[in-house]
Write a protein that holds these residues in place. Structure first.
Motif: not given
Length: 433
Positions: A21-25, A27-35, A44-48
């Motif tokens: 998903s490009m819009s969902r996150y 449980a560990d806080g990271y976006r569910q897409d390739c990057s 990394l400290p955030g979602n790149e």
């Protein structure tokens, strides 16, 4: 971050089959897409995104790729057309025309053999190595998939991810040879083969039981203490001609002395020696924690706001303790070294109840719920590690739980894979002692 840490994190999503998903996150806080997946693996400290990941890496030649590196294609003219990134997991053929790709793609996270560099736009992909990478390569300069943080003659534990069903590497081969040297090669003789099999598990379990370990500490999967005892020659050997098959399944060496009173096992399938050696530090380093997931100045949740130990909220079934073991495969192990002993067991103060037994790793994973999660939360707050619970947590294990456990582990002086935020037997013992 070491290569073993990166690959261990990458395997978590593969095992969990995280939906794309490009819009969902997750449980560990990271976006569910390739990057988002690579951001998670590199901690990394955030979602790149594909347009920013390159700044965290150093460009390398494709021929120099090693596990934990990435292959990145960013289409600046139209990022939504073709842009993608994969995590390199190792070469799949001697000609180096194929590799094991870890990637977040539809329908969910996957690990598969992939042509170099990808199925499409192959010439556009660029190889990068994480700038904050720690560790050195093994002999010959080529690091096996999921190898550890340092070679050091092979004494340092290479990581839980290199052992288990489906693993095929030099560490499995070495484990088989070491077990044979200790006299635990009678379980269909693991021999020098590099592919993990049931014989490896049974022989490892027999070695662990010969050290006096039982239960989850003798699950047949090597941990840091199992590896250290095998490598430095200090483990107890099998009694020649005295091997029995217990009624509960796997065979074990007979005549193994019981552990000394007051000792305990630590980590996945290990027990600390009577006098821990300062020369065996916890493996690896670690990256920064996603800052966005913790509100600035968050207040510690009061003890009274959490459910009483051993209870579960109404309408929710209490999960029964489950013994982790090889039947669960890599997903059942969690893939990571849970904790590393740093000192002798402390006696409980007079008048206090004994620490509850560790219920198993399976109770503390994204989405898990039950009385064990509630008990852990309450104890973390009582010990002063509840600042990440800015509000009453939901019923399921989440990032606030992981960060609270990680804070406690770091307070013990652990780092890297030993402070990953997921409790193991030693973390549990210290928390309740």
């Amino acid at each position: 971050m070491a290569r073993a840490d990166i690959m261990t994190r990458a395997k978590r999503w593969v095992n969990a089959k995280v939906p794309y998903s490009m819009s969902r996150y997750w449980a560990d806080g990271y976006r569910q897409d390739c990057s988002g997946y690579v951001s998670m693996a590199w901690h990394l400290p955030g979602n790149e995104w594909t347009g920013s990941l390159a700044q965290f890496g150093t460009r390398i030649e494709r021929k120099d790729l090693q596990p934990g590196d990435i292959l990145l294609f960013h289409n600046p003219s139209n990022p939504s057309k073709g842009s993608h990134v994969t995590l390199f997991g190792g070469w799949a053929d001697s000609a180096r025309t194929k590799y094991i790709a870890y990637e977040q793609a539809r329908p969910n996270t996957r690990r598969q053999t992939t042509p170099l560099a990808y199925w499409s736009n192959s010439d556009e992909y660029v190889a990068y190595r994480y700038k904050a990478l720690k560790g050195v390569a093994a002999a010959g300069g080529q690091l096996a998939e999921d190898a550890g943080t340092a070679w050091d003659g092979g004494i340092l534990f290479p990581g839980a991810g290199v052992f288990g069903p489906g693993e095929d590497n030099a560490y499995v081969a070495r484990l088989g040879r070491l077990l044979g040297e200790y006299g635990f090669g009678n379980h269909a003789a693991p021999g020098p083969g590099s592919r993990w099999g049931e014989a490896h598990r049974q022989a490892t379990q027999a070695f662990q039981r010969a050290q006096g370990w039982t239960g989850p500490e003798a699950d047949g999967l090597p941990g840091p203490d199992t590896w250290r005892l095998l490598v430095n020659g200090s483990g107890r050997k099998a009694v020649p001609g005295a091997v029995t098959a217990p009624s509960d399944g796997p065979r074990q060496a007979a005549g193994a002395p019981a552990p000394a009173a007051g000792t305990t096992a630590a980590g996945s399938g290990q027990a600390p020696p009577a006098a821990p050696s300062a020369s065996v530090p916890p493996p690896g380093g670690t990256g920064s924690v996603p800052a966005a997931s913790v509100p600035a100045g968050s207040r510690q949740a009061p003890v009274a706001s959490l459910p009483a130990a051993g209870t579960a909220p109404a309408g929710r079934a209490v999960a029964a303790p489950a013994r982790p073991g090889p039947a669960a495969g890599p997903a059942g192990r969690g893939s990571v070294v849970r904790s590393v002993p740093a000192g002798p067991r402390r006696a409980a103060p007079a008048g206090t109840a004994a620490a509850p037994g560790f219920p198993g790793h399976a109770h503390f994973r994204p989405g898990s719920s039950g009385s064990h999660v509630d008990t852990l939360r309450r104890q973390l707050v009582q010990r002063g590690f509840g600042r990440h619970y800015s509000a009453r947590p939901g019923p399921r294990w989440g990032d606030a739980d992981r960060r609270s456990v990680e804070a406690f582990q770091r307070a013990q002086g652990w780092h890297g894979a030993a402070a990953d935020g997921y409790p193991g037997p030693e973390t549990w013992r210290r928390l309740f002692s």
